[in-house]
Scaffold this motif. Sequence first.
Motif, PDB file in Angstrom:
ATOM      1  N   LYS A 217     118.763 -24.616 -26.707  1.00 34.84           N
ATOM      2  CA  LYS A 217     117.312 -24.652 -26.539  1.00 34.84           C
ATOM      3  C   LYS A 217     116.885 -26.040 -26.102  1.00 34.84           C
ATOM      4  O   LYS A 217     117.556 -27.037 -26.384  1.00 34.84           O
ATOM      5  N   ILE A 219     112.945 -28.306 -25.333  1.00 35.18           N
ATOM      6  CA  ILE A 219     111.488 -28.326 -25.279  1.00 35.18           C
ATOM      7  C   ILE A 219     111.062 -29.483 -24.378  1.00 35.18           C
ATOM      8  O   ILE A 219     111.458 -30.634 -24.599  1.00 35.18           O
ATOM      9  N   ASP A 226     103.250 -29.408 -27.452  1.00 33.66           N
ATOM     10  CA  ASP A 226     104.704 -29.345 -27.303  1.00 33.66           C
ATOM     11  C   ASP A 226     105.384 -30.261 -28.315  1.00 33.66           C
ATOM     12  O   ASP A 226     106.436 -29.920 -28.862  1.00 33.66           O
ATOM     13  N   ARG A 229     105.357 -28.501 -31.579  1.00 33.59           N
ATOM     14  CA  ARG A 229     106.348 -27.416 -31.571  1.00 33.59           C
ATOM     15  C   ARG A 229     107.756 -27.982 -31.740  1.00 33.59           C
ATOM     16  O   ARG A 229     108.581 -27.412 -32.469  1.00 33.59           O
ATOM     17  N   ALA A 230     108.032 -29.112 -31.096  1.00 35.23           N
ATOM     18  CA  ALA A 230     109.345 -29.737 -31.220  1.00 35.23           C
ATOM     19  C   ALA A 230     109.577 -30.247 -32.639  1.00 35.23           C
ATOM     20  O   ALA A 230     110.689 -30.138 -33.178  1.00 35.23           O
ATOM     21  N   TRP A 233     110.438 -27.246 -34.781  1.00 33.64           N
ATOM     22  CA  TRP A 233     111.770 -26.736 -34.446  1.00 33.64           C
ATOM     23  C   TRP A 233     112.871 -27.606 -35.040  1.00 33.64           C
ATOM     24  O   TRP A 233     113.822 -27.106 -35.657  1.00 33.64           O
TER      25      TRP A 233
END
Length: 252
Positions: A217, A219, A226, A229-230, A233
């Motif tokens: 994956k 990002i 973003d 989100r990173a 994750w």
Amino acid sequence: MQAVVLAAGKGTRLRPLTEDKPKVLVEVDSKPLIEDVFDNLIDIGITEFVVVVGYRKEQIIERYGDEYRGAPITYAHQREQFGLAHAILQAEPHIDSDFVLMLGDNIFRANLGDVINRQQEARADAAFLVEEVPYEEASRYGVLDTNEYGEIVEVVEKPDDPPSNLVMTGFYTFTPEIFHACHLVQPSDRGEYELPDAIDLLIQSGRTIDAIRMDGKRIDVGYPEDRERAEEWLAERTADQSEEQTADAPEQ
């Protein structure tokens, strides 16, 4: 092997995070983006960095100096941001053989080493890590069309009607032939010298280019959401790894 890391951008879409620092120094999981890039590259055998800097470059130079984890750093200066092909040309005087190119604003947990191995084994002129995205998102990227052997036959930058949903991820290997192609590129409608246009010149001249599908994956940290989100994750990955280590630990 050398790696060129592109770190000259202003990161306007990341504001206000980039108002007082270059994009690659924005932190994710308490680590600047460029540091995550450096660590990924060293882990796959890179021994020397050429970092293309521009916006607030002094912060990057002061922070990392002339080496990172023992790997020498050379800085190339892109005084005006005229696109990725233009940025790559700033590194040309410092490159003497095949090299890796990596964008400085991507978080990867993927099979990066496979790209180097494929290029070397196939003696290709370039190899890229690629991924499939939803068709409605493909127009945001450089979109690839490949033949039955996985060789790239066309690259289109941000097309209105994408030929596929297979896109470039920001990790590449090249021979020095890419520099000649970048010199020949003409400005796009956006007024920039586009990397996909240089790649197309390689393809049209008969050069062999391979696409390696991503196993893992990544990002692209282009917007503040973003980054969030990173963060989530990576926190989940850390928690999962801790649980696996606890489960594998021998009982006392």
